[in-house]
Design a protein around this motif. Structure first.
Motif, PDB file in Angstrom:
ATOM      1  N   GLN A  34       0.813  -1.215   0.000  1.00 38.28           N
ATOM      2  CA  GLN A  34       0.000   0.000   0.000  1.00 38.28           C
ATOM      3  C   GLN A  34       0.846   1.265   0.000  1.00 38.28           C
ATOM      4  O   GLN A  34       0.434   2.288  -0.533  1.00 38.28           O
ATOM      5  CB  GLN A  34      -0.936  -0.007   1.198  1.00 38.28           C
ATOM      6  CG  GLN A  34      -1.988  -1.082   1.088  1.00 38.28           C
ATOM      7  CD  GLN A  34      -2.901  -1.114   2.292  1.00 38.28           C
ATOM      8  OE1 GLN A  34      -2.563  -0.609   3.349  1.00 38.28           O
ATOM      9  NE2 GLN A  34      -4.063  -1.708   2.124  1.00 38.28           N
ATOM     10  N   THR A  35       1.995   1.236   0.622  1.00 33.70           N
ATOM     11  CA  THR A  35       2.901   2.386   0.621  1.00 33.70           C
ATOM     12  C   THR A  35       4.279   1.923   0.155  1.00 33.70           C
ATOM     13  O   THR A  35       5.161   1.658   0.968  1.00 33.70           O
ATOM     14  CB  THR A  35       3.009   3.024   2.019  1.00 33.70           C
ATOM     15  OG1 THR A  35       3.385   2.009   2.945  1.00 33.70           O
ATOM     16  CG2 THR A  35       1.716   3.661   2.428  1.00 33.70           C
ATOM     17  N   PRO A  36       4.478   1.798  -1.146  1.00 35.77           N
ATOM     18  CA  PRO A  36       5.759   1.288  -1.655  1.00 35.77           C
ATOM     19  C   PRO A  36       6.889   2.290  -1.427  1.00 35.77           C
ATOM     20  O   PRO A  36       6.658   3.466  -1.155  1.00 35.77           O
ATOM     21  CB  PRO A  36       5.494   1.093  -3.144  1.00 35.77           C
ATOM     22  CG  PRO A  36       4.371   2.009  -3.454  1.00 35.77           C
ATOM     23  CD  PRO A  36       3.551   2.120  -2.203  1.00 35.77           C
ATOM     24  N   PRO A  43       8.700   9.320 -11.352  1.00 34.94           N
ATOM     25  CA  PRO A  43       8.728  10.685 -10.817  1.00 34.94           C
ATOM     26  C   PRO A  43       7.340  11.282 -10.575  1.00 34.94           C
ATOM     27  O   PRO A  43       7.138  11.995  -9.589  1.00 34.94           O
ATOM     28  CB  PRO A  43       9.480  11.491 -11.885  1.00 34.94           C
ATOM     29  CG  PRO A  43      10.280  10.490 -12.620  1.00 34.94           C
ATOM     30  CD  PRO A  43       9.516   9.203 -12.563  1.00 34.94           C
ATOM     31  N   TRP A  44       6.390  10.988 -11.449  1.00 33.53           N
ATOM     32  CA  TRP A  44       5.045  11.554 -11.270  1.00 33.53           C
ATOM     33  C   TRP A  44       4.417  11.024  -9.981  1.00 33.53           C
ATOM     34  O   TRP A  44       3.782  11.754  -9.236  1.00 33.53           O
ATOM     35  CB  TRP A  44       4.170  11.244 -12.476  1.00 33.53           C
ATOM     36  CG  TRP A  44       2.771  11.725 -12.312  1.00 33.53           C
ATOM     37  CD1 TRP A  44       1.655  10.960 -12.174  1.00 33.53           C
ATOM     38  CD2 TRP A  44       2.325  13.069 -12.230  1.00 33.53           C
ATOM     39  NE1 TRP A  44       0.537  11.741 -12.021  1.00 33.53           N
ATOM     40  CE2 TRP A  44       0.931  13.062 -12.053  1.00 33.53           C
ATOM     41  CE3 TRP A  44       2.952  14.298 -12.282  1.00 33.53           C
ATOM     42  CZ2 TRP A  44       0.173  14.220 -11.921  1.00 33.53           C
ATOM     43  CZ3 TRP A  44       2.190  15.448 -12.160  1.00 33.53           C
ATOM     44  CH2 TRP A  44       0.823  15.402 -11.983  1.00 33.53           C
ATOM     45  N   ARG A  45       4.598   9.730  -9.712  1.00 35.46           N
ATOM     46  CA  ARG A  45       4.030   9.139  -8.499  1.00 35.46           C
ATOM     47  C   ARG A  45       4.741   9.679  -7.256  1.00 35.46           C
ATOM     48  O   ARG A  45       4.118   9.895  -6.220  1.00 35.46           O
ATOM     49  CB  ARG A  45       4.146   7.617  -8.567  1.00 35.46           C
ATOM     50  CG  ARG A  45       3.539   6.907  -7.403  1.00 35.46           C
ATOM     51  CD  ARG A  45       2.033   7.082  -7.386  1.00 35.46           C
ATOM     52  NE  ARG A  45       1.505   6.346  -6.243  1.00 35.46           N
ATOM     53  CZ  ARG A  45       0.512   6.769  -5.483  1.00 35.46           C
ATOM     54  NH1 ARG A  45      -0.106   7.888  -5.758  1.00 35.46           N
ATOM     55  NH2 ARG A  45       0.104   6.058  -4.472  1.00 35.46           N
ATOM     56  N   GLN A  46       6.042   9.922  -7.351  1.00 31.04           N
ATOM     57  CA  GLN A  46       6.776  10.525  -6.233  1.00 31.04           C
ATOM     58  C   GLN A  46       6.230  11.917  -5.930  1.00 31.04           C
ATOM     59  O   GLN A  46       6.068  12.303  -4.765  1.00 31.04           O
ATOM     60  CB  GLN A  46       8.268  10.607  -6.546  1.00 31.04           C
ATOM     61  CG  GLN A  46       8.957   9.274  -6.526  1.00 31.04           C
ATOM     62  CD  GLN A  46      10.425   9.386  -6.835  1.00 31.04           C
ATOM     63  OE1 GLN A  46      10.975  10.478  -6.965  1.00 31.04           O
ATOM     64  NE2 GLN A  46      11.093   8.250  -6.981  1.00 31.04           N
ATOM     65  N   LEU A  49       2.884  11.545  -4.143  1.00 30.82           N
ATOM     66  CA  LEU A  49       3.060  11.196  -2.731  1.00 30.82           C
ATOM     67  C   LEU A  49       3.541  12.387  -1.915  1.00 30.82           C
ATOM     68  O   LEU A  49       3.131  12.578  -0.769  1.00 30.82           O
ATOM     69  CB  LEU A  49       4.033  10.025  -2.592  1.00 30.82           C
ATOM     70  CG  LEU A  49       3.501   8.666  -3.027  1.00 30.82           C
ATOM     71  CD1 LEU A  49       4.587   7.601  -2.929  1.00 30.82           C
ATOM     72  CD2 LEU A  49       2.316   8.268  -2.177  1.00 30.82           C
ATOM     73  N   SER A  50       4.406  13.199  -2.502  1.00 27.29           N
ATOM     74  CA  SER A  50       4.866  14.408  -1.811  1.00 27.29           C
ATOM     75  C   SER A  50       3.706  15.372  -1.593  1.00 27.29           C
ATOM     76  O   SER A  50       3.577  15.969  -0.517  1.00 27.29           O
ATOM     77  CB  SER A  50       5.962  15.106  -2.617  1.00 27.29           C
ATOM     78  OG  SER A  50       7.067  14.269  -2.757  1.00 27.29           O
ATOM     79  N   LEU A  51       2.877  15.512  -2.596  1.00 31.21           N
ATOM     80  CA  LEU A  51       1.704  16.380  -2.474  1.00 31.21           C
ATOM     81  C   LEU A  51       0.741  15.849  -1.423  1.00 31.21           C
ATOM     82  O   LEU A  51       0.190  16.611  -0.624  1.00 31.21           O
ATOM     83  CB  LEU A  51       1.012  16.488  -3.841  1.00 31.21           C
ATOM     84  CG  LEU A  51       0.023  17.616  -4.032  1.00 31.21           C
ATOM     85  CD1 LEU A  51       0.699  18.952  -3.847  1.00 31.21           C
ATOM     86  CD2 LEU A  51      -0.588  17.528  -5.423  1.00 31.21           C
ATOM     87  N   TRP A  52       0.568  14.542  -1.366  1.00 32.92           N
ATOM     88  CA  TRP A  52      -0.306  13.910  -0.374  1.00 32.92           C
ATOM     89  C   TRP A  52       0.245  14.146   1.041  1.00 32.92           C
ATOM     90  O   TRP A  52      -0.498  14.476   1.963  1.00 32.92           O
ATOM     91  CB  TRP A  52      -0.401  12.421  -0.660  1.00 32.92           C
ATOM     92  CG  TRP A  52      -1.351  11.710   0.234  1.00 32.92           C
ATOM     93  CD1 TRP A  52      -1.058  11.091   1.407  1.00 32.92           C
ATOM     94  CD2 TRP A  52      -2.754  11.565   0.054  1.00 32.92           C
ATOM     95  NE1 TRP A  52      -2.184  10.561   1.959  1.00 32.92           N
ATOM     96  CE2 TRP A  52      -3.249  10.837   1.143  1.00 32.92           C
ATOM     97  CE3 TRP A  52      -3.638  11.973  -0.936  1.00 32.92           C
ATOM     98  CZ2 TRP A  52      -4.574  10.510   1.289  1.00 32.92           C
ATOM     99  CZ3 TRP A  52      -4.968  11.636  -0.786  1.00 32.92           C
ATOM    100  CH2 TRP A  52      -5.418  10.921   0.303  1.00 32.92           C
ATOM    101  N   ALA A  53       1.548  13.988   1.215  1.00 33.30           N
ATOM    102  CA  ALA A  53       2.166  14.214   2.523  1.00 33.30           C
ATOM    103  C   ALA A  53       2.040  15.680   2.938  1.00 33.30           C
ATOM    104  O   ALA A  53       1.770  15.986   4.104  1.00 33.30           O
ATOM    105  CB  ALA A  53       3.635  13.796   2.493  1.00 33.30           C
ATOM    106  N   PHE A  54       2.203  16.590   1.978  1.00 35.25           N
ATOM    107  CA  PHE A  54       2.043  18.015   2.273  1.00 35.25           C
ATOM    108  C   PHE A  54       0.616  18.325   2.697  1.00 35.25           C
ATOM    109  O   PHE A  54       0.382  19.059   3.661  1.00 35.25           O
ATOM    110  CB  PHE A  54       2.426  18.844   1.045  1.00 35.25           C
ATOM    111  CG  PHE A  54       2.219  20.317   1.224  1.00 35.25           C
ATOM    112  CD1 PHE A  54       3.084  21.056   1.998  1.00 35.25           C
ATOM    113  CD2 PHE A  54       1.152  20.963   0.617  1.00 35.25           C
ATOM    114  CE1 PHE A  54       2.894  22.417   2.172  1.00 35.25           C
ATOM    115  CE2 PHE A  54       0.945  22.312   0.780  1.00 35.25           C
ATOM    116  CZ  PHE A  54       1.830  23.043   1.566  1.00 35.25           C
TER     117      PHE A  54
END
Length: 110
Positions: A34-36, A43-46, A49-54
């Motif tokens: 679920q959280t690889p 890069p797009w998925r990274q 995930l950064s946007l989600w964490a923010f």
């Protein structure tokens, strides 16, 4: 009187340990399905995930309050930096509004 194993266990109040075949669930554990791991992602998925964490960090009460205070102070100081509105800001002593907002914000956390 003969004690059976069940009765003896109840009287001694022994706890039996049950071994489970499934691992313990750890929410948001890194490097799982679920959280690889970020290193193996495109890069797009990274970025996602950064946007989600923010976004999850922005839900914190302290962060919301800091953003609101920053916007309020920016709105109050903007007339001091605009040439056309600076005389009005100085005439009405706008710096005291900034002092009041700063003092009120400190009282909230005391």
């Amino acid at each position: 009187m003969i004690d059976s194993g069940l009765t003896a266990g109840i009287l001694r109040k022994e706890k039996t340990r049950i071994s489970y075949s499934f691992p313990k669930v750890r929410p948001h554990a890194p490097d799982t399905v679920q959280t690889p791991a970020r290193a193996g992602l495109p890069p797009w998925r990274q970025f996602q995930l950064s946007l989600w964490a923010f976004g999850s960090r922005m839900q914190d009460h302290d962060i919301k309050y800091a953003v609101k205070m920053g916007v309020a102070i920016t709105m109050l100081t903007a007339p001091a930096f605009i040439g056309a509105t600076r005389p009005t800001f100085m005439e009405y002593r706008g710096e005291w509004a900034l002092i009041s907002v700063s003092a009120a914000s400190r009282c909230v956390f005391l």
